[in-house]
Scaffold this motif. Structure first.
Motif, PDB file in Angstrom:
ATOM      1  N   ILE A 251       0.821  -1.143   0.034  1.00  0.00           N
ATOM      2  CA  ILE A 251       0.044   0.078  -0.035  1.00  0.00           C
ATOM      3  C   ILE A 251       0.799   1.475  -0.048  1.00  0.00           C
ATOM      4  CG2 ILE A 251      -1.823  -1.138   1.132  1.00  0.00           C
ATOM      5  CD1 ILE A 251      -1.165   0.300   3.747  1.00  0.00           C
ATOM      6  N   ALA A 252       0.319   2.553  -0.616  1.00  0.00           N
ATOM      7  CA  ALA A 252       0.956   3.720  -0.184  1.00  0.00           C
ATOM      8  C   ALA A 252       1.038   4.038   0.944  1.00  0.00           C
ATOM      9  CB  ALA A 252       0.004   4.746  -0.923  1.00  0.00           C
ATOM     10  N   ASN A 253       2.167   4.824   1.482  1.00  0.00           N
ATOM     11  CA  ASN A 253       2.363   5.405   2.576  1.00  0.00           C
ATOM     12  C   ASN A 253       1.367   6.031   3.397  1.00  0.00           C
ATOM     13  OD1 ASN A 253       3.297   6.382   5.134  1.00  0.00           O
ATOM     14  ND2 ASN A 253       4.536   7.792   4.168  1.00  0.00           N
ATOM     15  N   PRO A 254       0.690   5.202   4.658  1.00  0.00           N
ATOM     16  CA  PRO A 254      -0.740   5.790   5.074  1.00  0.00           C
ATOM     17  C   PRO A 254      -0.320   6.711   6.095  1.00  0.00           C
ATOM     18  CG  PRO A 254       0.222   3.410   6.223  1.00  0.00           C
ATOM     19  CD  PRO A 254       1.159   3.970   5.030  1.00  0.00           C
ATOM     20  N   PHE A 255       0.743   7.179   6.407  1.00  0.00           N
ATOM     21  CA  PHE A 255       1.010   7.950   7.530  1.00  0.00           C
ATOM     22  C   PHE A 255       1.273   9.625   6.797  1.00  0.00           C
ATOM     23  CE2 PHE A 255       2.392   3.979   9.039  1.00  0.00           C
ATOM     24  CZ  PHE A 255       1.768   4.128   9.967  1.00  0.00           C
ATOM     25  N   LEU A 285     -10.013  15.332  13.111  1.00  0.00           N
ATOM     26  CA  LEU A 285      -9.270  14.785  13.575  1.00  0.00           C
ATOM     27  C   LEU A 285      -8.613  13.767  12.730  1.00  0.00           C
ATOM     28  CD1 LEU A 285      -9.662  14.128  17.529  1.00  0.00           C
ATOM     29  CD2 LEU A 285      -8.214  15.706  16.245  1.00  0.00           C
ATOM     30  N   PHE A 286      -7.652  13.190  12.274  1.00  0.00           N
ATOM     31  CA  PHE A 286      -7.229  11.825  11.415  1.00  0.00           C
ATOM     32  C   PHE A 286      -6.277  10.935  12.334  1.00  0.00           C
ATOM     33  CE2 PHE A 286      -4.232  15.010  10.441  1.00  0.00           C
ATOM     34  CZ  PHE A 286      -3.198  14.167  10.091  1.00  0.00           C
ATOM     35  N   GLY A 287      -6.261   9.713  11.843  1.00  0.00           N
ATOM     36  CA  GLY A 287      -4.977   8.903  12.554  1.00  0.00           C
ATOM     37  C   GLY A 287      -5.011   7.542  11.776  1.00  0.00           C
ATOM     38  N   THR A 288      -3.944   6.834  12.113  1.00  0.00           N
ATOM     39  CA  THR A 288      -3.414   5.551  11.289  1.00  0.00           C
ATOM     40  C   THR A 288      -2.962   4.584  12.409  1.00  0.00           C
ATOM     41  OG1 THR A 288      -3.118   6.804   9.453  1.00  0.00           O
ATOM     42  CG2 THR A 288      -2.260   4.561   9.380  1.00  0.00           C
ATOM     43  N   LEU A 289      -3.351   3.445  12.158  1.00  0.00           N
ATOM     44  CA  LEU A 289      -2.684   2.357  12.748  1.00  0.00           C
ATOM     45  C   LEU A 289      -2.381   1.215  11.994  1.00  0.00           C
ATOM     46  CD1 LEU A 289      -5.059   1.603  15.730  1.00  0.00           C
ATOM     47  CD2 LEU A 289      -2.938   2.791  16.057  1.00  0.00           C
TER      48      LEU A 289
END
Length: 560
Positions: A251-255, A285-289
């Protein structure tokens, strides 16, 4: 096709019947002109072809004559002519059902709109980009010419480090000889298929001189030989809810990050969950795990040894939380804090082994990095037992591994502001700190066999911090049309063990860590989706032997 024509005829007849309304003795016959006008309208809309329309007109005229004869031939007892009354709601329902059935068959058979594609094709989209670059690399004549290329040593090794066994030098980096006008190409083509409202699949292929993760740029030449294509991305995405998307594969960089940590060409192998939660009209707000396997140990290592190595998998775990704030009409701020944990990425000192006595390898060979550039502190992985018959000349074939662990704290901020006279300014900052950096642990892990980043007294010359700032000014921050332009300037300072050297930008200091310097450049829109870039990077080593590199890149970028 005749079934479709009959159904259309019935639909036309129903429309005419609806116009006639409830019939009595004085009810006029259906209007032939209205029917013809309706059929001609269907031709104009592309629903019917001309030959089909003519057949319908002829059939409508015939049925109209029959209808008049039928009405006239059914007198009631008192001499009046009666036609069975159909309520308006029933007529509308019949009309809609016939229309839906006919149009469904028309779409399926592709005669209602013959120039369109089937339904599955409408759910597939393509995108891509092509970049042509002329690159020149300039090295200072004062650079040391004895900087070991440890990436090549690992790739081609092991290398015998015992100086008593000959005068063959280890692989060395080019540090003094310029390389001018390298013509380079990056070409990528992606396909995205919408499988359902919740599921999407994607594939992208790209160029690349090798299978390294940080660049899809292909150096041209090579005797005009054909160039390789690689699987750059391949993923599935599931929209679990309005706020949460899960994606997995390559996947593309999710951060939210900069190329100081992760190259713009870097893709991640693994799974990630992304969420976005609006708090108001101006704030969200946004976030990634995410969890990403960096490397799995080989099932059969060592290949010709009786004892196989235990499973020793390397993982990257990441968590990020950020916010988007539309401060006012002219200012927007985006920021994020991330934590990245690289598990088992550091090297391991082996147990005692005897390659000189036929051992196929040593038990920590698999802990060397799969891919590296340069800059990180390294140590010799193998604990080789001397040959008692000739200890001074015992071969010491070695690989190298990372001396430090990496648990990173990453802070990013981007401020976009609109200035007078239609100018736009973007201010960007990034700070990274390696929480796991510990010189005592590095010495303990290496058993004193450090291979680089040492001064003349044996002290470690490294550090755990990296930072950058960059400013972009112009009439557009994202170039999309002719005449868009911007200028940019930035500065980076990356200590040797602030981050793994294998994943960041491969242009600044030609990749890796232990580098500092500035970036200057400009972008100009040549046409829609075509723009030119000029970029100058001047860098030097933070610690150690002199190593200054200047890089000039001239590009034409396109996207579609």
């Amino acid at each position: 096709m005749m079934c479709s024509v009959n159904r259309l005829t019935l639909a036309v007849g129903l429309v005419v019947a609806a116009a006639v309304g409830p019939a009595v003795a004085q009810t006029p016959a259906p209007s032939q002109n209205a029917t013809i006008n309706l059929i001609r309208l269907l031709v104009q809309q592309g629903v019917l072809k001309q030959d089909q329309a003519q057949a319908l007109i002829d059939q409508a005229e015939s049925e109209a004559v029959q209808a008049r004869a039928s009405v006239a031939a059914v007198p009631a007892a008192n001499g009046e002519v009666r036609v069975q009354y159909v309520p308006a709601i029933v007529r509308d329902q019949i009309r809609d059902e016939v229309k839906a059935e006919v149009m469904a068959q028309a779409r399926q058979e592709n005669w209602a709109a013959p120039n369109t594609f089937p339904d599955w094709a409408s759910r597939i989209s393509f995108d891509g980009d092509v970049r042509l670059r002329d690159e020149s690399r300039y090295f200072s004549g004062n650079n040391s010419n004895q900087i070991i290329d440890f990436a090549k040593l690992n790739a081609d090794g092991p290398y015998d480090v015992n100086p008593n066994n000959g005068r063959n030098l280890p692989p060395l980096l080019n540090t003094r000889e310029d390389r001018e006008n390298l013509l380079r190409l990056r070409a990528r083509l992606g396909l995205k298929a919408v499988l359902s409202p919740s599921w999407t699949a994607g594939i992208r292929i790209g160029t690349g001189s090798d299978n390294g993760p940080v660049s899809t740029t292909q150096t041209l030449g090579g005797g005009f030989g054909k160039k390789d294509l690689w699987l750059d991305q391949g993923y599935l995405s599931w929209v679990a809810s309005e706020r949460v998307t899960l994606t997995g594969g390559r996947i593309a960089n999710p951060f939210m990050s900069t190329d100081m940590l992760y190259s713009n060409d870097l893709n991640f192998d693994g799974v990630a969950a992304l969420f976005n939660q609006p708090l108001s009209d101006s704030l969200s707000l946004f976030g990634t795990l995410g969890a990403f396997p960096v490397e799995y140990s080989a099932d059969t290592a060592s290949s010709n040894g009786l004892d196989k190595e235990s499973s020793d998998n390397k993982w990257l775990y990441g968590a990020q939380l950020g916010a988007n704030w539309q401060i006012n009409d002219s200012n927007r701020l985006k920021g994020a804090l991330a934590y990245y944990r690289f598990d088992d990425i550091a090297g391991e000192r082996s147990g005692a082994c005897e390659p000189w006595n036929g051992d196929p390898g040593c038990d920590s060979d698999g802990s060397r990095p799969t891919f590296m550039q340069k800059g990180n502190t390294l140590f010799l992985l193998r604990d080789i037992t001397p040959n008692p018959a000739n200890p001074a000349a015992t071969p010491q074939p070695q690989f190298v591994g990372l001396a430090s662990e990496f648990n990173l704290l990453d802070l990013n901020a981007v401020w976009d502001t609109e200035l007078p006279h239609d100018f736009k300014l973007r201010s960007q900052a990034n700070y990274i700190h390696n929480l796991a950096y510990d010189e005592g642990e590095m010495r303990k892990r290496s058993a004193g066999q450090l291979a680089n980043n040492l001064d003349s007294d044996g002290n470690i010359k490294s550090g755990a911090n990296a930072w950058m700032v960059q400013f972009t000014l112009g009439n557009a921050l994202e170039l999309k049309k002719q005449g868009d332009w911007n200028l940019f300037a930035g500065y980076k300072h990356i200590q040797p063990d602030a981050l793994p050297d294998g994943f960041n930008d491969s242009s600044f200091h030609l990749g890796g860590t232990n580098a500092k310097g500035y970036i200057l450049g400009a972008n100009y829109g040549l046409d829609q989706n075509v723009y030119a870039t000029a970029r100058w990077m001047s860098t030097e080593a933070v610690y150690g032997a002199p190593f200054d590199i200047d890089v000039l890149q001239l590009e034409v970028n396109t996207r579609f």
